[in-house]
Design a protein around this motif. Structure first.
Motif, mmCIF file in Angstrom:
data_model
loop_
_atom_site.group_PDB
_atom_site.id
_atom_site.type_symbol
_atom_site.label_atom_id
_atom_site.label_comp_id
_atom_site.label_asym_id
_atom_site.label_seq_id
_atom_site.Cartn_x
_atom_site.Cartn_y
_atom_site.Cartn_z
ATOM 1 N N VAL A 223 16.207 34.778 14.735
ATOM 2 C CA VAL A 223 14.929 34.728 14.019
ATOM 3 C C VAL A 223 13.871 35.394 14.893
ATOM 4 C CG1 VAL A 223 13.232 33.250 12.893
ATOM 5 C CG2 VAL A 223 15.638 32.587 12.918
ATOM 6 N N THR A 224 13.368 36.529 14.446
ATOM 7 C CA THR A 224 12.497 37.354 15.274
ATOM 8 C C THR A 224 11.037 36.918 15.265
ATOM 9 O OG1 THR A 224 11.956 38.854 13.442
ATOM 10 C CG2 THR A 224 13.925 39.366 14.750
ATOM 11 N N GLY A 225 10.606 36.233 14.193
ATOM 12 C CA GLY A 225 9.178 36.041 13.959
ATOM 13 C C GLY A 225 8.683 37.192 13.097
ATOM 14 N N ASP A 226 7.797 36.909 12.161
ATOM 15 C CA ASP A 226 7.329 37.926 11.222
ATOM 16 C C ASP A 226 6.773 39.161 11.912
ATOM 17 O OD1 ASP A 226 7.929 36.677 8.749
ATOM 18 O OD2 ASP A 226 6.180 35.383 8.940
ATOM 19 N N SER A 227 5.976 38.962 12.963
ATOM 20 C CA SER A 227 5.284 40.086 13.589
ATOM 21 C C SER A 227 6.226 41.021 14.352
ATOM 22 C CB SER A 227 4.186 39.567 14.537
ATOM 23 O OG SER A 227 4.743 38.782 15.564
ATOM 24 N N HIS A 228 7.430 40.546 14.682
ATOM 25 C CA HIS A 228 8.366 41.366 15.457
ATOM 26 C C HIS A 228 9.495 41.957 14.597
ATOM 27 C CE1 HIS A 228 6.701 39.939 19.305
ATOM 28 N NE2 HIS A 228 6.647 38.750 18.746
ATOM 29 N N TYR A 229 9.620 41.511 13.366
ATOM 30 C CA TYR A 229 10.809 41.824 12.568
ATOM 31 C C TYR A 229 11.006 43.320 12.351
ATOM 32 C CZ TYR A 229 14.139 41.722 8.679
ATOM 33 O OH TYR A 229 15.224 41.923 7.865
ATOM 34 N N ALA A 230 9.970 44.007 11.898
ATOM 35 C CA ALA A 230 10.111 45.439 11.579
ATOM 36 C C ALA A 230 10.516 46.235 12.815
ATOM 37 C CB ALA A 230 8.799 45.977 10.999
ATOM 38 N N THR A 231 9.909 45.925 13.955
ATOM 39 C CA THR A 231 10.234 46.636 15.196
ATOM 40 C C THR A 231 11.680 46.390 15.598
ATOM 41 O OG1 THR A 231 7.952 46.472 15.958
ATOM 42 C CG2 THR A 231 9.631 46.902 17.628
ATOM 43 N N VAL A 232 12.096 45.124 15.525
ATOM 44 C CA VAL A 232 13.470 44.790 15.898
ATOM 45 C C VAL A 232 14.474 45.484 14.987
ATOM 46 C CG1 VAL A 232 15.162 42.903 15.959
ATOM 47 C CG2 VAL A 232 12.910 42.591 17.017
ATOM 48 N N MET A 233 14.236 45.452 13.690
ATOM 49 C CA MET A 233 15.173 46.069 12.749
ATOM 50 C C MET A 233 15.285 47.575 12.965
ATOM 51 S SD MET A 233 16.512 43.596 11.234
ATOM 52 C CE MET A 233 17.485 44.445 9.987
ATOM 53 N N GLU A 234 14.189 48.204 13.360
ATOM 54 C CA GLU A 234 14.225 49.636 13.649
ATOM 55 C C GLU A 234 15.054 49.899 14.913
ATOM 56 O OE1 GLU A 234 13.719 53.609 13.118
ATOM 57 O OE2 GLU A 234 13.133 52.001 11.725
ATOM 58 N N LEU A 235 14.908 49.035 15.896
ATOM 59 C CA LEU A 235 15.618 49.216 17.167
ATOM 60 C C LEU A 235 17.131 49.001 17.028
ATOM 61 C CD1 LEU A 235 13.148 47.417 19.620
ATOM 62 C CD2 LEU A 235 13.688 49.862 19.582
ATOM 63 N N ILE A 236 17.548 48.123 16.114
ATOM 64 C CA ILE A 236 18.988 47.824 15.996
ATOM 65 C C ILE A 236 19.624 48.535 14.796
ATOM 66 C CG2 ILE A 236 18.677 45.586 17.116
ATOM 67 C CD1 ILE A 236 19.004 44.254 14.389
ATOM 68 N N LYS A 237 18.898 49.405 14.174
ATOM 69 C CA LYS A 237 19.409 50.120 12.997
ATOM 70 C C LYS A 237 20.721 50.828 13.330
ATOM 71 C CE LYS A 237 17.759 53.246 9.378
ATOM 72 N NZ LYS A 237 16.609 54.104 8.962
ATOM 73 N N GLY A 238 21.769 50.493 12.554
ATOM 74 C CA GLY A 238 23.081 51.095 12.774
ATOM 75 C C GLY A 238 23.860 50.482 13.919
ATOM 76 N N LYS A 239 23.313 49.456 14.565
ATOM 77 C CA LYS A 239 23.985 48.850 15.714
ATOM 78 C C LYS A 239 24.271 47.361 15.509
ATOM 79 C CE LYS A 239 21.115 51.812 18.665
ATOM 80 N NZ LYS A 239 20.059 51.799 19.718
ATOM 81 N N THR A 240 24.048 46.858 14.288
ATOM 82 C CA THR A 240 24.161 45.423 14.055
ATOM 83 C C THR A 240 25.628 44.999 13.960
ATOM 84 O OG1 THR A 240 22.122 45.543 12.785
ATOM 85 C CG2 THR A 240 23.386 43.525 12.597
ATOM 86 N N PRO A 241 26.110 44.140 14.831
ATOM 87 C CA PRO A 241 27.498 43.672 14.748
ATOM 88 C C PRO A 241 27.687 42.763 13.541
ATOM 89 C CG PRO A 241 26.325 42.490 16.468
ATOM 90 C CD PRO A 241 25.387 43.546 15.976
#
Length: 364
Positions: A223-241
């Motif tokens: 759970v990233t927190g609302d304010s961090h979600y978009a950044t995190v999803m961009e960083l792990i794009k294509g790398k999510t196990p």
């Protein structure tokens, strides 16, 4: 029963108050409640949403060092006490309750000076300034942890637990897992940095993500927190196990907590009440930014009792966190010992205990 209740600033003070109100309403449907908080605190949003009458006073907290601001705080305290006295006189409560935060100071003090029964509730192991001050005036002091008792007068201190624990203890873990569509047959690890998220925890999890594929028996809910979600999803794009689920926020947290095997989180008081009510083992990463370093003291208490492992933010990284998760979940004896220790600290009937104390002091 007519109750004035006050608690403010953070969810750690407000959610126990709301849980206690729910318990009173459950037992006495015709009871009446007035909540006194501040307009600046989270309570001004949460309490009206719960359809509870709300009044506000203007008050700020004391600085812990000598400061000119403290003179203004004394003036605001006296003014807020006058405001609280007026609300109390109009409402005519049977009892007044403070659940923490500086707003409780003038409210409980005003009630005590009017000879109305009062109770304060302390969520943290180490009490805050407001409750230390009020302990001289209140009729009863309810504490969440046995370790808090030494800081208060023994003749009026009682171990009740945190009312928030009662609500969580009744949650259905199967519904929690179903709500997230979790696969069966796994060990479930929930990682969260509080309602707003926490960047250091997020950074550690980002480091962990490449390692997760090496632990197919584990399933990570992050759970990233609302304010961090978009950044995190961009960083792990294509790398999510395949064994990772990422969410910005979880709205049915009690149900989800009831369905997991291990929690990684901060060490706020209400959160600790929740996990001990469920007997969950935990890895705690206390926030270093809270008043009086409450979170580390809370976390160290659980660690000393064998219920938690503590990693300080300055020591946190992905490898260390993954190693600690694996160390707990791969050692059945250690995991079970942590569960027993956590459960021994939990007081799932906390709301009932506080309710009984309210009844007792109204008859003094």
């Amino acid at each position: 029963m007519k109750i004035v209740i006050s608690g403010g600033g953070t969810g750690g003070h407000i959610y126990p108050a709301l849980a206690l109100i729910n318990e009173v309403k459950r037992r006495e449907p015709n009871s009446k409640v007035l909540y006194i908080g501040t307009q600046a605190g989270l309570e001004s949003n949460l309490v009206p949403k719960s359809h509870i009458p709300f009044k506000s006073v203007s008050i700020t907290g004391f600085k812990r060092t000598v400061s000119v601001d403290n003179f203004m705080t004394i003036f605001r305290f006296l003014k807020a006490t006058h405001q609280a006295r007026r609300y109390i006189k109009e409402f005519k409560p049977d009892v007044v309750v403070g659940t923490g935060g500086y707003v409780c100071g003038p409210v409980v003090y005003a009630a005590s000076s009017m000879h109305i029964p009062t109770l304060i509730h302390e969520q943290n192991v180490i009490p805050g300034l407001t409750n230390k001050f009020l302990s001289r005036y209140t009729d009863r002091i309810a504490v969440s942890f046995a370790g808090s008792s030494e800081y208060f007068p023994s003749e009026k201190t009682v171990l009740t637990g945190n009312p928030r624990a009662t609500e969580v203890s009744l949650s259905d873990g199967r519904r929690g897992r179903a709500s997230l569509k979790l696969p069966g047959g796994k060990k479930y690890i929930l990682i969260v940095g509080g309602s707003q998220g926490a960047r250091p925890i997020n950074d550690a999890v980002l480091e962990m993500i490449p390692m997760m594929k090496d632990y197919p028996g584990y399933y990570f809910i992050y759970v990233t927190g609302d304010s961090h979600y978009a950044t995190v999803m961009e960083l792990i794009k294509g790398k999510t196990p395949s064994n990772l689920l990422v969410r910005p926020f979880i709205y049915n947290m009690p149900e989800v907590l009831a369905g997991i095997d291990l929690i990684v989180n901060r060490a706020g008081a209400s959160f600790l009440a929740e996990i001990t009510a469920l007997g969950l083992p935990s890895i705690l990463i206390p926030s270093p930014y809270v008043t009086n370093n409450h979170q580390e003291k809370n976390a160290r208490w659980l660690e000393s009792e064998g219920a938690a492992s503590v990693i300080l933010e300055t020591e946190l990284n992905g490898r260390k966190l993954m190693n600690e998760i694996s160390s707990i979940l791969s050692d059945r004896a250690r995991e079970q010992a942590m569960r027993r220790a956590s459960s021994s600290l939990g007081l799932p009937d906390a709301a009932t205990k506080v309710y009984k104390e309210l009844n007792a002091i109204t008859k003094l």
